[in-house]
Design an enzyme around this catalytic site. Structure first.
Site, short mmCIF file in Angstrom:
data_model
loop_
_atom_site.label_atom_id
_atom_site.label_comp_id
_atom_site.label_asym_id
_atom_site.label_seq_id
_atom_site.Cartn_x
_atom_site.Cartn_y
_atom_site.Cartn_z
N ASP A 255 -7.01 29.91 0.00
CA ASP A 255 -6.52 30.13 -1.35
C ASP A 255 -7.64 29.96 -2.38
O ASP A 255 -8.39 28.98 -2.36
CB ASP A 255 -5.40 29.12 -1.65
CG ASP A 255 -4.80 29.30 -3.03
OD1 ASP A 255 -4.21 30.35 -3.27
OD2 ASP A 255 -4.96 28.37 -3.86
N GLU A 292 -9.09 34.47 -0.57
CA GLU A 292 -8.61 35.00 -1.84
C GLU A 292 -9.72 34.70 -2.86
O GLU A 292 -10.10 33.54 -3.03
CB GLU A 292 -7.32 34.34 -2.29
CG GLU A 292 -6.84 34.88 -3.64
CD GLU A 292 -5.81 34.00 -4.32
OE1 GLU A 292 -5.11 34.49 -5.21
OE2 GLU A 292 -5.71 32.80 -3.98
N GLN A 391 1.55 38.62 -6.98
CA GLN A 391 1.78 39.77 -7.86
C GLN A 391 3.26 40.05 -8.08
O GLN A 391 3.61 40.75 -9.04
CB GLN A 391 1.09 41.00 -7.29
CG GLN A 391 -0.41 40.83 -7.10
CD GLN A 391 -1.15 40.52 -8.40
OE1 GLN A 391 -0.67 40.83 -9.49
NE2 GLN A 391 -2.31 39.89 -8.29
#
Length: 592
Positions: A255, A292, A391
């Site tokens: 992450d 990410e 998203q």
């Protein structure tokens, strides 16, 4: 605890790093033991005690309250409770597993708490047959570490070696992995190294796990480069390797690695990739790391031998943003530059990976990114997607694309992702155009924290014109319940048709080598901004997408190409190599 696997009551060595303490006691099965300093490791304390699988224990520093083990493998009573010994050897693995690597993969992001109404690993395992039939290769689980309450996204977890107990704990994760491997599915886990949750995080009590030298959106940064950082780095490295080793996972999703602030000569991510590659050799199966990152920094996925950090892939939000704005017309916030670029922006990411590759970012108010060498960086190192938990869930109402787009446009989006050059990733329910939202939900047990999150969420969206009553209350159990998938939908129209399309595209990707070719430099794109069509070539395969409402004449360059898959019936190109494609439709062709 040092990871010793006790199968019956016996003497077990417990250990904890507490460099600033003058006295440490082990509280194990109701008995208090004075711990001694480890003569070979500065700051470490050790003691032996009788224990077996499930034995509760904790540590007290300088006669303070008993706290859970920072390296706890299990928190049966939640983040604030005592730790429990875990004997990993008790589980008898049913399925021999040689591993499944990232090249050629199709990933599926899954949140355990909302994939089924039950919200457990065992219930999710019962639905893995759907994913095997869909054709995906890997399940990517959102974070599983313990957090307060029952339901949450998982990014405010603590105890990064343990499995959230309401999901079923360690044994349930092993059953899930076994069930996935039995179906040929790899398993990837989303892990959070850049911060821990605000509730139940006792790491600062034990040592300098955080530093004021750097700050992140969550406060003080994880200490990767200040005094004491050697042990902190080892802590997170050990956690990552434990997931891959003890649970037989195939990969990790890291992450927000841009929030890992590290000024040391050997970056933490390089050290992590080195350790994971070494473990891969030791266990003789492929293991991989997916980052990410919003840095658009090719060095992240460049091999260490070429001066990179050696991660195996990264999420490509630029591709998402160009595709999202093209489909929806949205242009607010960080979508502005992508919306202004239109189809040219989508074409740029399809051929060059990044949109911002040193260009000016109006959202950031500066230039951003660096060009990716598409002749040396394999396309599979970038993940492409139309939807993710971020998203979708970070929208005010958690609305999916299916809430605003026609089935035809959803089919076009799927074609661009599943026949495109990047490693595809789906977000759970996307494959049947799920009608359920996926909203932001929490279950904080601290009333003040719960209220702060609720007010912060509503204040954030009020700035964008949302009325307070239209922003779901994260703490309301109904918010989580609304976010659970409805498993009756895939059998009904229009969901069944969308699901069949996803299955067809995934099968095509796996059957045609051109669609998994990692050569990004071989992708050729053409488009017409006014007519709203875009097409690309990958070897002998041609993909044409008409996002407009009216039929479009698309020059595919070859006459009489054969149709491999089409959302609506379409005639083959004529002798002039021009294809007539209906509105909001798409087709995959081959010239072979």
């Amino acid at each position: 605890m040092d990871g010793l696997q006790p199968r019956e009551n016996r003497s077990v060595q417990f250990e904890v790093w507490a460099p600033q303490a003058d006295r440490v006691t082990l509280h194990c099965a109701g008995v208090t033991h004075t711990m001694g300093r480890d003569p070979e490791r500065a700051g470490w304390w050790i003691a032996e005690a009788e224990a077996t699988d499930g034995t509760r224990y904790g540590f007290a520093l300088d006669d303070g309250p008993v706290r859970p083990d920072p390296r706890s493998r299990r928190q049966p009573d939640g983040p604030d409770g005592l730790s429990a010994v875990v004997d990993h050897e008790r589980y008898a693995w049913r399925v021999p597993w040689a591993g499944r690597g990232l090249p050629g993969a199709v990933l599926y992001e899954l949140h355990v708490g909302t994939y089924t109404p039950e919200g457990t690993l065992d219930a999710a395992a019962g639905r893995l047959g759907h994913l095997a039939e869909l054709g995906v290769t890997h399940v990517q689980l959102m974070p599983l570490c313990p957090f307060p309450g029952t339901h949450g996204w998982g990014y405010e977890g603590v105890s990064p070696w343990a499995v959230h107990e309401p999901y079923g704990g360690p044994e349930a994760l092993k059953r899930f992995v076994d069930a996935a491997h039995e179906l040929g599915l790899g398993v990837v886990l989303d892990v959070v190294h850049n911060h821990l949750g605000p509730s139940g995080n006792y790491l600062p009590v034990f040592g300098p796990y955080f530093t004021e030298t750097h700050h992140t959106p969550w406060g003080a940064a994880v200490n990767l480069d200040a005094p004491g950082s050697d042990e902190v780095r080892a802590y997170f490295l050990g956690s990552a390797l434990a997931w891959l080793r003890d649970y037989r996972l195939d990969g990790l999703r890291l992450d927000a690695v841009h929030a890992l602030r590290d000024t040391r000569a050997c970056h933490f991510l390089e050290e992590l990739s080195t350790a994971v590659d070494a473990l891969s050799e030791a266990v003789e199966r492929p293991l991989f790391l997916i980052a990410e990152s919003d840095l658009n920094e090719p060095r992240l996925v460049t091999p260490r031998t070429q001066g990179g950090l050696g991660l195996h892939a990264q999420w490509n939000d630029d591709f998402h943003h160009t595709l999202h704005t093209t489909l929806t017309g949205e242009s607010q916030g960080y979508y502005e530059d992508f919306a202004r670029a239109g189809l040219a922006g989508l074409a740029k990411t399809l051929t060059g990976g990044y949109f911002h590759d040193g260009t000016y970012s109006s959202f950031r108010g500066r230039h951003h990114g660096r060009p990716l060498d598409r002749t040396s960086v394999s396309a599979h190192r970038l993940l492409g997607y139309t939807q993710t938990h971020d998203q979708v869930g970070n929208r005010a109402q958690g609305d999916r694309l299916s809430a605003s787009l026609s089935p035809g446009l959803l089919a076009c989006a799927a074609a661009l992702v599943l026949t495109g050059p990047f490693t595809p990733m789906l977000f759970m329910g996307e494959e049947w155009a799920a009608g359920t939202p996926w909203q932001f939900f929490t279950d904080h047990t601290d009333p003040e924290l719960a209220d702060a999150v609720r007010r912060g969420r509503r204040r954030e969206f009020a700035a964008h014109g949302w009325a307070e009553e239209d922003v779901p209350d994260p703490q309301d159990p109904a918010t989580r319940d609304r976010s659970c998938l409805d498993w009756s939908e895939p059998e009904r129209a229009p969901h069944a048709r969308v699901l069949a399309w996803y299955r067809e595209l995934i099968a095509l990707r796996q059957a045609h080598p051109d669609l998994s070719d990692p050569d990004l430099s071989d992708v050729k794109v053409a488009f017409d901004e006014e007519a709203r069509w875009i097409g690309f070539r990958r070897g002998d395969v041609r993909v044409a997408v008409n996002l407009g409402q009216e039929p479009a004449a698309i020059p595919v360059g070859v006459p009489h190409a054969r149709v491999l898959a089409a959302w609506e019936p379409v005639p083959v190109p004529g002798a002039d190599g021009v294809l007539t494609l209906g509105g909001e439709s798409c087709v995959v062709l081959t010239v072979a």
